[in-house]
Write a protein that holds these residues in place. Structure first.
Motif, PDB file in Angstrom:
ATOM      1  N   UNK A  16       1.028  11.373  35.715  1.00 22.19           N
ATOM      2  CA  UNK A  16      -0.358  11.534  35.280  1.00 22.19           C
ATOM      3  C   UNK A  16      -0.839  10.191  34.752  1.00 22.19           C
ATOM      4  N   UNK A  17      -1.975   9.745  35.234  1.00 19.99           N
ATOM      5  CA  UNK A  17      -2.530   8.472  34.773  1.00 19.99           C
ATOM      6  C   UNK A  17      -3.823   8.721  34.014  1.00 19.99           C
ATOM      7  N   UNK A  18      -4.054   7.852  33.022  1.00 17.83           N
ATOM      8  CA  UNK A  18      -5.196   8.018  32.121  1.00 17.83           C
ATOM      9  C   UNK A  18      -5.949   6.694  32.014  1.00 17.83           C
ATOM     10  N   UNK A  19      -7.254   6.762  32.194  1.00 16.44           N
ATOM     11  CA  UNK A  19      -8.103   5.581  32.096  1.00 16.44           C
ATOM     12  C   UNK A  19      -9.080   5.755  30.942  1.00 16.44           C
ATOM     13  N   UNK A  20      -9.048   4.791  30.019  1.00 11.21           N
ATOM     14  CA  UNK A  20     -10.024   4.723  28.931  1.00 11.21           C
ATOM     15  C   UNK A  20     -10.781   3.414  29.109  1.00 11.21           C
ATOM     16  N   UNK A  21     -11.859   3.394  29.896  1.00 13.50           N
ATOM     17  CA  UNK A  21     -12.511   2.128  30.242  1.00 13.50           C
ATOM     18  C   UNK A  21     -13.240   1.500  29.071  1.00 13.50           C
ATOM     19  N   UNK A  29      -8.051   0.842  27.990  1.00 10.02           N
ATOM     20  CA  UNK A  29      -6.643   0.879  28.344  1.00 10.02           C
ATOM     21  C   UNK A  29      -6.371   1.731  29.565  1.00 10.02           C
ATOM     22  N   UNK A  30      -5.161   1.556  30.080  1.00  9.83           N
ATOM     23  CA  UNK A  30      -4.680   2.319  31.229  1.00  9.83           C
ATOM     24  C   UNK A  30      -3.289   2.820  30.882  1.00  9.83           C
ATOM     25  N   UNK A  31      -3.109   4.127  30.886  1.00 10.04           N
ATOM     26  CA  UNK A  31      -1.832   4.702  30.496  1.00 10.04           C
ATOM     27  C   UNK A  31      -1.274   5.618  31.562  1.00 10.04           C
ATOM     28  N   UNK A  32       0.027   5.851  31.471  1.00 14.14           N
ATOM     29  CA  UNK A  32       0.701   6.690  32.463  1.00 14.14           C
ATOM     30  C   UNK A  32       1.773   7.519  31.776  1.00 14.14           C
ATOM     31  N   UNK A  33       1.887   8.759  32.199  1.00 10.79           N
ATOM     32  CA  UNK A  33       2.952   9.637  31.740  1.00 10.79           C
ATOM     33  C   UNK A  33       3.759  10.076  32.957  1.00 10.79           C
ATOM     34  N   UNK A  34       5.076   9.814  32.930  1.00 12.51           N
ATOM     35  CA  UNK A  34       5.952  10.170  34.035  1.00 12.51           C
ATOM     36  C   UNK A  34       6.982  11.170  33.533  1.00 12.51           C
ATOM     37  N   UNK A  35       7.270  12.164  34.347  1.00 12.49           N
ATOM     38  CA  UNK A  35       8.197  13.226  33.967  1.00 12.49           C
ATOM     39  C   UNK A  35       9.286  13.344  35.017  1.00 12.49           C
TER      40      UNK A  35
END
Length: 366
Positions: free
Chosen positions: A155-160, A282-288
């Motif tokens: 899942x990737x998250x963008x907070x521009x 920021x740009x974040x990622x959650x990997x499972x």
């Protein structure tokens, strides 16, 4: 030592490119950012644009202008958004001309079109790097940095940083997302969902903090399964950084009338955002993994987070031009940029990372 000097000093002189680097859309926001970063390294990229005042006149949708502007062996960075409205004219012209091309595409549709041409790239001698930006090059690098060899969910998250990145292209991209269902991977298959219809939270470090992100669409759903067939879930989440705008966008995804009202108001909205929008991003990622263990990581900056979006293309262009890039044809997302080199480059540029500091970040460690 200033950032410009530190960036130049971080790369050996014997890797200086000997081929032209041409930035299509070089007068747009992200194209200009790529130009700035390349020049900080002492390189001399050429600005190509439909507008006057550029080094080269070129329209990404006009084959004749591209043939007139480009030469064989040029390294082309394609930053001419919005990619949601683009054809593959530029890629096909670069292939015919003998150029390498790196695009900053954020569009599922555009990347799908490029992937459909993969058979034409085989044996052509050109490098084609599509979605060489936050998605999918940065996403793939963060998965590699996580150490998860067989991820089941990304899942990737963008907070521009909306004050910086609110442009005509990004506004049109948002409206395009709201006009139809978005695609994601669920239970191993592509599925359609209504844009902005679901909500997830993600914790960035300060000054960003917790974001409430809405479901959107990215090319990761196309690019990442080609690298990790184990993936069963891939989704992309965006926080517009204003609760009212998040709610408005969610409502617009359900209402054609509301979308039609938003379109002519884009100019006013951009001016307001330029004045009152967020400077941090920021740009974040959650990997499972298969056991359910999760690892979060990403990059952020108080004022210049957009560097994350253009850094992969800058690094790839420099290597291709210098003859040190090791791939050809349609390059998978995890081979577009070396994860260690990306982290090092962003750190030197002042971009902070989280979730990767525990690694012994040495070139041979990845």
């Amino acid at each position: 030592m200033g950032v410009a000097h530190r960036l130049v000093a971080s790369f050996p002189a014997d890797r200086t490119p000997v081929r032209r680097i041409v930035v299509i859309g070089g007068r747009g926001f992200f194209g200009a950012a790529a130009i700035e970063l390349l020049r900080r390294e002492g390189l001399q990229p050429l600005v190509a644009s439909r507008r006057s005042g550029a080094d080269l006149t070129a329209d990404a949708e006009d084959p004749a202008s591209l043939r007139a502007a480009l030469r064989s062996r040029d390294v082309v960075i394609d930053a001419a958004g919005p990619f949601q409205q683009r054809s593959t004219v530029l890629v096909e012209t670069c292939l015919e001309t003998g150029c390498d091309v790196i695009d900053l595409a954020d569009s599922f549709e555009y990347v799908s079109k490029v992937q459909a041409l993969a058979h034409r790239f085989v044996g052509a001698g050109s490098c084609i790097l599509t979605a060489c930006s936050s998605v999918s090059a940065v996403s793939a690098a963060l998965v590699r940095l996580s150490g998860v060899e067989a991820p089941v969910r990304v899942s990737t998250f963008l907070a521009p940083a909306t004050r910086n990145t609110s442009t005509a292209a990004t506004s049109m991209s948002l409206l395009s997302t709201l006009e139809r269902p978005v695609r994601a991977v669920h239970d191993g298959s592509l599925v359609e969902r209504r844009a902005f219809s679901q909500l997830r939270e993600f914790e960035f470090p300060a000054p960003i903090g917790r974001v409430s992100a809405r479901l959107a669409e990215s090319a990761d759903a196309l690019t990442l399964p080609r690298v990790w067939p184990s993936l069963r879930e891939i989704d992309f989440w965006v926080d517009a950084r204003r609760p009212a705008l998040n709610m408005l966008s969610a409502a617009a995804s359900r209402s054609r009338v509301l979308r039609s009202l938003m379109r002519p108001a884009q100019g006013i909205g951009r001016r307001v955002t330029k004045r009152f929008g967020k400077t941090s991003g920021g740009f974040g990622l959650e990997v499972e993994d298969a056991s359910g263990a999760r690892h979060s990581s990403g990059f952020f900056h108080a004022t210049r987070s957009y560097i994350v979006a253009v850094a992969p293309a800058v690094l790839a262009a420099r290597q291709i031009a210098a003859g040190t890039f090791g791939s050809s044809g349609l390059v998978p997302a995890d081979r577009q940029v070396d994860p260690w080199e990306l982290v090092r480059y962003l750190r030197v540029a002042g971009v902070s990372d989280f979730g990767v500091s525990w690694l012994a970040l040495e070139p041979g460690s990845l």
